[in-house]
Design a protein around this motif. Sequence first.
Motif, short mmCIF file in Angstrom:
data_model
loop_
_atom_site.label_atom_id
_atom_site.label_comp_id
_atom_site.label_asym_id
_atom_site.label_seq_id
_atom_site.Cartn_x
_atom_site.Cartn_y
_atom_site.Cartn_z
N ASP A 159 0.84 -1.21 0.00
CA ASP A 159 0.00 0.00 0.00
C ASP A 159 0.87 1.26 0.00
O ASP A 159 0.57 2.23 -0.69
N CYS A 160 1.94 1.24 0.79
CA CYS A 160 2.85 2.38 0.85
C CYS A 160 3.52 2.63 -0.50
O CYS A 160 3.67 3.78 -0.92
N ILE A 161 3.88 1.56 -1.17
CA ILE A 161 4.50 1.69 -2.49
C ILE A 161 3.49 2.26 -3.48
O ILE A 161 3.80 3.18 -4.24
N SER A 162 2.26 1.77 -3.44
CA SER A 162 1.21 2.28 -4.32
C SER A 162 0.92 3.76 -4.06
O SER A 162 0.62 4.51 -5.00
N ALA A 163 0.99 4.16 -2.80
CA ALA A 163 0.71 5.54 -2.43
C ALA A 163 1.90 6.46 -2.65
O ALA A 163 1.78 7.68 -2.51
N GLY A 164 3.06 5.90 -2.96
CA GLY A 164 4.26 6.71 -3.16
C GLY A 164 4.98 7.05 -1.87
O GLY A 164 5.93 7.83 -1.88
N ASN A 192 11.29 2.13 15.38
CA ASN A 192 10.89 2.80 14.15
C ASN A 192 9.39 3.09 14.10
O ASN A 192 8.83 3.33 13.03
N SER A 193 8.76 3.12 15.26
CA SER A 193 7.31 3.31 15.31
C SER A 193 6.87 4.66 14.75
O SER A 193 5.80 4.78 14.15
N GLU A 194 7.70 5.69 14.91
CA GLU A 194 7.36 7.02 14.38
C GLU A 194 7.28 6.98 12.84
O GLU A 194 6.38 7.57 12.25
N ILE A 195 8.20 6.28 12.22
CA ILE A 195 8.19 6.14 10.76
C ILE A 195 6.94 5.37 10.33
O ILE A 195 6.27 5.74 9.37
N PHE A 196 6.60 4.31 11.07
CA PHE A 196 5.43 3.51 10.76
C PHE A 196 4.16 4.37 10.82
O PHE A 196 3.32 4.32 9.92
N VAL A 197 4.03 5.17 11.86
CA VAL A 197 2.85 6.03 12.02
C VAL A 197 2.78 7.06 10.89
O VAL A 197 1.71 7.32 10.34
N THR A 198 3.92 7.62 10.53
CA THR A 198 3.96 8.59 9.42
C THR A 198 3.53 7.94 8.11
O THR A 198 2.75 8.52 7.35
N LEU A 199 4.01 6.73 7.87
CA LEU A 199 3.62 6.02 6.65
C LEU A 199 2.12 5.73 6.65
O LEU A 199 1.46 5.87 5.61
N LYS A 200 1.57 5.33 7.80
CA LYS A 200 0.13 5.06 7.89
C LYS A 200 -0.67 6.31 7.54
O LYS A 200 -1.67 6.23 6.82
N GLU A 252 -4.07 9.34 3.77
CA GLU A 252 -4.31 10.55 2.99
C GLU A 252 -4.42 10.23 1.50
O GLU A 252 -5.27 10.75 0.81
N PHE A 253 -3.55 9.35 1.03
CA PHE A 253 -3.59 8.94 -0.39
C PHE A 253 -4.92 8.28 -0.72
O PHE A 253 -5.53 8.59 -1.74
N LYS A 254 -5.38 7.40 0.16
CA LYS A 254 -6.66 6.71 -0.08
C LYS A 254 -7.82 7.69 -0.04
O LYS A 254 -8.77 7.56 -0.81
N LYS A 255 -7.75 8.68 0.85
CA LYS A 255 -8.81 9.68 0.95
C LYS A 255 -8.88 10.54 -0.31
O LYS A 255 -9.96 10.79 -0.83
N VAL A 256 -7.74 10.94 -0.81
CA VAL A 256 -7.66 11.78 -2.01
C VAL A 256 -8.05 10.98 -3.26
O VAL A 256 -8.66 11.51 -4.18
#
Length: 74
Positions: free
Chosen positions: A18-23, A55-63, A68-72
Amino acid sequence: FFDLINDKHLTTRAFIEDCISAGALNRVGTSILQGDQKIGSTVEEAILFLTDKANSEIFVTLKARVAEFKKVSQ
């Protein structure tokens, strides 16, 4: 099929896709990158990186970026 069913990191594996698809993440060869930072040379290494509490902060940022990508995209 049984490997897929028994994969305890299936959710994280799908999240990476999903992260790859969202960029939010990029795949270069077999490596997974966030910007210029390599988070893994393979998907398995990226899974270990993202599931590490350090690395939980990075994980939360990616989520947030994926949400946001899915919403847009709707």
